[in-house]
Design an enzyme around this catalytic site. Structure first.
Site, PDB file in Angstrom:
ATOM      1  N   ASP A  22      -5.569  14.015   4.456  1.00 56.53           N
ATOM      2  CA  ASP A  22      -5.914  12.895   3.328  1.00 56.53           C
ATOM      3  C   ASP A  22      -7.419  12.969   2.672  1.00 56.53           C
ATOM      4  O   ASP A  22      -7.539  12.106   2.309  1.00 56.53           O
ATOM      5  CB  ASP A  22      -5.612  11.628   3.804  1.00 56.53           C
ATOM      6  CG  ASP A  22      -4.167  11.458   4.410  1.00 56.53           C
ATOM      7  OD1 ASP A  22      -3.189  12.106   3.750  1.00 56.53           O
ATOM      8  OD2 ASP A  22      -3.989  10.501   5.228  1.00 56.53           O
ATOM      9  N   HIS A  50       0.207  14.898  -0.731  1.00 59.31           N
ATOM     10  CA  HIS A  50      -0.776  15.225  -1.256  1.00 59.31           C
ATOM     11  C   HIS A  50      -0.891  14.573  -2.727  1.00 59.31           C
ATOM     12  O   HIS A  50       0.360  14.779  -3.321  1.00 59.31           O
ATOM     13  CB  HIS A  50      -0.574  16.865  -1.330  1.00 59.31           C
ATOM     14  CG  HIS A  50      -1.116  17.365   0.063  1.00 59.31           C
ATOM     15  ND1 HIS A  50      -1.445  18.841   0.416  1.00 59.31           N
ATOM     16  CD2 HIS A  50      -1.401  17.011   1.237  1.00 59.31           C
ATOM     17  CE1 HIS A  50      -1.281  19.005   1.165  1.00 59.31           C
ATOM     18  NE2 HIS A  50      -1.594  18.082   2.156  1.00 59.31           N
TER      19      HIS A  50
HETATM   20  P1  GDP Z   1      -4.384  14.991   0.950  1.00 61.32           P
HETATM   21  O1  GDP Z   1      -3.506  14.651   1.790  1.00 61.32           O
HETATM   22  O2  GDP Z   1      -5.633  15.742   1.447  1.00 61.32           O
HETATM   23  O3  GDP Z   1      -3.989  15.749  -0.516  1.00 61.32           O
HETATM   24  O4  GDP Z   1      -4.960  13.547   0.480  1.00 61.32           O
HETATM   25  P2  GDP Z   1      -4.162  12.298  -0.208  1.00 61.32           P
HETATM   26  O5  GDP Z   1      -3.404  12.602  -1.434  1.00 61.32           O
HETATM   27  O6  GDP Z   1      -3.182  11.929   0.970  1.00 61.32           O
HETATM   28  O7  GDP Z   1      -5.057  11.169  -0.268  1.00 61.32           O
HETATM   29  C1  GDP Z   1      -6.090  10.970  -1.013  1.00 61.32           C
HETATM   30  C2  GDP Z   1      -6.002   9.980  -1.991  1.00 61.32           C
HETATM   31  O8  GDP Z   1      -7.325   9.659  -2.629  1.00 61.32           O
HETATM   32  C3  GDP Z   1      -5.164   9.703  -2.779  1.00 61.32           C
HETATM   33  O9  GDP Z   1      -4.581   8.568  -3.373  1.00 61.32           O
HETATM   34  C4  GDP Z   1      -5.964  10.571  -4.253  1.00 61.32           C
HETATM   35  O10 GDP Z   1      -5.139  10.218  -5.560  1.00 61.32           O
HETATM   36  C5  GDP Z   1      -7.132   9.830  -3.909  1.00 61.32           C
HETATM   37  N1  GDP Z   1      -8.558  10.698  -4.477  1.00 61.32           N
HETATM   38  C6  GDP Z   1      -8.653  11.909  -4.553  1.00 61.32           C
HETATM   39  N2  GDP Z   1      -9.996  11.958  -4.749  1.00 61.32           N
HETATM   40  C7  GDP Z   1     -10.502  11.179  -5.142  1.00 61.32           C
HETATM   41  C8  GDP Z   1     -11.724  10.660  -5.277  1.00 61.32           C
HETATM   42  O11 GDP Z   1     -12.777  11.188  -5.370  1.00 61.32           O
HETATM   43  N3  GDP Z   1     -11.960   9.132  -5.609  1.00 61.32           N
HETATM   44  C9  GDP Z   1     -11.158   8.177  -5.254  1.00 61.32           C
HETATM   45  N4  GDP Z   1     -11.093   7.026  -5.495  1.00 61.32           N
HETATM   46  N5  GDP Z   1      -9.611   8.630  -4.627  1.00 61.32           N
HETATM   47  C10 GDP Z   1      -9.452   9.990  -4.646  1.00 61.32           C
HETATM   48  P1  IMO Z   2      -2.050  15.530   4.747  1.00 61.27           P
HETATM   49  O1  IMO Z   2      -1.460  16.722   4.497  1.00 61.27           O
HETATM   50  C1  IMO Z   2      -3.067  12.319   7.648  1.00 61.27           C
HETATM   51  C2  IMO Z   2      -1.327  12.721  11.635  1.00 61.27           C
HETATM   52  C3  IMO Z   2      -0.157  11.731  11.785  1.00 61.27           C
HETATM   53  C4  IMO Z   2      -0.324  11.402  13.326  1.00 61.27           C
HETATM   54  C5  IMO Z   2      -0.402  12.906  13.957  1.00 61.27           C
HETATM   55  C6  IMO Z   2       0.700  13.372  14.131  1.00 61.27           C
HETATM   56  O2  IMO Z   2      -1.642  14.426   3.619  1.00 61.27           O
HETATM   57  O3  IMO Z   2      -3.506  15.439   4.751  1.00 61.27           O
HETATM   58  P2  IMO Z   2       2.963  14.104  12.887  1.00 61.27           P
HETATM   59  O4  IMO Z   2       4.113  13.606  12.222  1.00 61.27           O
HETATM   60  O5  IMO Z   2       2.484  15.392  12.292  1.00 61.27           O
HETATM   61  O6  IMO Z   2       3.437  14.921  14.347  1.00 61.27           O
HETATM   62  O7  IMO Z   2       1.760  13.128  13.351  1.00 61.27           O
HETATM   63  O8  IMO Z   2      -0.918  13.610  12.538  1.00 61.27           O
HETATM   64  N1  IMO Z   2      -0.898  13.314  10.214  1.00 61.27           N
HETATM   65  C7  IMO Z   2      -1.615  13.281   9.149  1.00 61.27           C
HETATM   66  N2  IMO Z   2      -2.639  12.270   8.889  1.00 61.27           N
HETATM   67  N3  IMO Z   2      -2.629  13.217   6.602  1.00 61.27           N
HETATM   68  C8  IMO Z   2      -1.777  14.114   6.951  1.00 61.27           C
HETATM   69  O9  IMO Z   2      -1.201  14.989   6.314  1.00 61.27           O
HETATM   70  C9  IMO Z   2      -1.136  14.210   8.369  1.00 61.27           C
HETATM   71  N4  IMO Z   2      -0.172  14.693   8.869  1.00 61.27           N
HETATM   72  C10 IMO Z   2      -0.019  14.443  10.078  1.00 61.27           C
HETATM   73  O10 IMO Z   2      -0.436  10.148  11.300  1.00 61.27           O
HETATM   74  O11 IMO Z   2      -1.502  10.733  13.750  1.00 61.27           O
HETATM   75 MG    MG Z   3      -2.250  13.150   2.210  1.00 63.42          MG
END
Ligand code: GDP
Ligand code: IMO
Ligand code: MG
Length: 452
Positions: A22, A50
């Site tokens: 994340d 994502h």
């Molecule tokens: P990923 O799994 O690595 O793609 O990340 P996620 O999408 O799960 O989580 C990132 C969250 O932060 C999402 O809700 C994005 O829209 C948000 N986000 C990404 N970049 C920024 C930033 O620079 N500032 C803020 N406030 N939010 C961001």
């Molecule tokens: P993105 O791509 C955050 C974490 C789960 C748990 C551990 C194992 O959005 O960054 P799983 O279901 O994979 O066996 O869970 O890994 N986990 C993540 N945490 N972002 C993710 O993906 C994750 N994918 C798995 O929360 O702790």
């Molecule tokens: Mg994510």
């Protein structure tokens, strides 16, 4: 010249998370996708979430590469992914309903399939671990904990892949005869453990599951290919691939905080096994990191800000400002100060060539902020990370306190528009990790980005 010899510098890019997932990988992939011809997922499955925000419109992608939002790009699901066909079709429908063209999507025939019994097994294992922890919690240290998985069947699907005999690959979905015998084998091995689970009559019924799997296969048939040749031929003809990692380096099954990890190779090394494209084709490795730390699920987070005192208040503030709630499961993310010991380790594992720093805007309003620059373990100070879950759980962070910045920075579009203290924070990271920060993200929207 032989096509096996690259004549130019490696043209492919990897985007990889340097923390516990994340980090904002979706946003960064979306940002740099225009310089590439295809976006390729190489690991994980629907555990990923994502987010991409374009002109205020938010897209959440789980299995489909974030490049799908560009109609001219190929979006490839590589062999290293574990594919839940139901989730994939749902995600495609959702995107199409919003006007996104999904015709560029291609799926490896060798990606493994997450079956309904894998999801049941994931839940059953987590529940069993939880019961065990609760049963032992009279003792000081229960010594056991659930992992806090997403319950998407990821671990059991990768385990099935390694077990081999009953594993189902996407290509098998297109051949109902062999499909049926694989499913029967898999179910025979699971029946004892899963017989009492809710829904067992359905997910342990081989005929029923085969029918479901074969019909999912028919639905995805036009997208299924040998992606290994496809991708290598693209590279040989001078096209640029962008590899989109799921999860994070500290969740990598080998290099992460084991056993609190996912089932796949999230780090750059996973590109080789997860796509069949040699890793040396990757010239640019963009490490994505937040300006602080988060983690979902169990496992150590040395800089965690939690509890009833002021630390918990700070943690809540960061969580609320950063909207730190899971994209996939909606769970509140655990929050902590930036851990540079961990990030330095991840940068090393991935051979990171530049950093994309996200969420800097979230830290606005703190008088001071802290970054962890070393750990104390057994009375000694170290700048080494330890990916062993139990040992990492015992470290104490050593902090450097830095001045915070009061101004909101979501509208900044160049480094010079950032307050001096925010710039110093970025420079501190560059110095500590030894890698330049090329991208600073100051908000979720595609436009809220500083690249110069
Ligand atoms: P990923 O799994 O690595 O793609 O990340 P996620 O999408 O799960 O989580 C990132 C969250 O932060 C999402 O809700 C994005 O829209 C948000 N986000 C990404 N970049 C920024 C930033 O620079 N500032 C803020 N406030 N939010 C961001
Ligand atoms: P993105 O791509 C955050 C974490 C789960 C748990 C551990 C194992 O959005 O960054 P799983 O279901 O994979 O066996 O869970 O890994 N986990 C993540 N945490 N972002 C993710 O993906 C994750 N994918 C798995 O929360 O702790
Ligand atoms: Mg994510």
């Amino acid at each position: 010249m032989s096509e096996n010899h690259a004549s130019k510098a490696p043209a492919c890019t990897a985007v990889v998370g340097l923390q516990w997932g994340d980090e904002g990988k979706g946003k960064i992939v979306d940002l740099i996708a225009p310089d590439h011809d295809a976006v390729v997922r190489y690991n994980g499955g629907a555990n990923a979430g994502h987010s991409v925000v374009v002109k205020g419109e938010r897209f959440s992608l789980h299995l489909i590469p974030s490049g799908i939002l560009y109609p001219s790009k190929l979006a490839v699901i590589g062999n290293g992914v574990v594919l839940d066909p139901g989730k994939l079709l749902e995600e495609m429908d959702g995107l199409r309903a919003r006007g996104v063209d999904t015709s560029g999507l291609i799926i490896s025939s060798r990606a493994h399939v997450v079956m309904p019994y894998h999801k049941a097994e994931d839940a059953a294992r987590e529940d069993a671990l939880k019961s065990e922890r609760l049963a032992r919690s009279g003792g000081e240290n229960p010594g056991v904990s659930e992992i806090g998985t997403t319950r998407r069947g990821i671990g059991p699907a990768y385990a099935e892949k390694v077990t081999r005999s009953g594993a189902v690959r996407v290509g098998d979905l297109l051949d109902p005869e062999s499909l049926r015998s694989k499913i029967e084998l898999a179910i025979a091995g699971k029946r004892k453990f899963l017989a009492d689970q809710p829904g067992a009559a359905e997910f342990l019924d081989a005929a029923r599951i085969t029918e479901w799997a074969a019909s999912a296969g028919e639905a995805i048939r036009p997208m299924v290919q040998d992606t290994t040749y496809l991708l290598n031929n693209l590279v040989r003809s001078g096209r640029k691939l962008l590899f989109e990692s799921a999860n994070g380096t500290l969740l990598d099954v080998d290099h992460g905080t084991y056993p609190f990890v996912t089932g796949s190779s999230c780090a750059v090394a996973g590109i080789g096994t997860g796509t069949g494209v040699p890793v040396q084709r990757v010239g640019r490795v963009v490490g994505v990191m937040k300006a602080y730390s988060t983690r979902v699920g169990a496992g150590p987070l040395p800089t965690e800000l939690a509890g009833p005192g002021p630390e918990g208040v700070t943690g809540d503030r960061i969580r609320n400002r950063g909207r730190e709630f899971g994209t996939t499961t909606g769970r509140p993310r655990r929050v902590g100060w930036l851990d540079l010991v961990a990030v330095r380790y991840s940068a090393m594992i991935n051979g990171v060539t530049s950093i994309a720093l996200t969420m800097l805007d979230v830290l606005a309003g703190f008088e001071t902020v802290r970054v962890c620059t070393a750990y104390r373990l057994g009375g000694k100070q170290t700048d080494r990370f330890t990916p062993d879950g139990a040992t990492l759980g015992a470290v104490e962070p050593v902090y450097t306190e830095l001045p915070g910045f009061s101004e909101e920075i979501g509208a900044a579009r160049s480094r010079t528009e950032l307050p001096a203290r925010a710039r110093s924070y970025v420079e501190f990271i560059e110095q500590a990790v030894g890698v330049p920060v090329d991208i600073v993200s100051v908000g979720p929207d595609r436009a809220q980005t500083i690249t110069a």
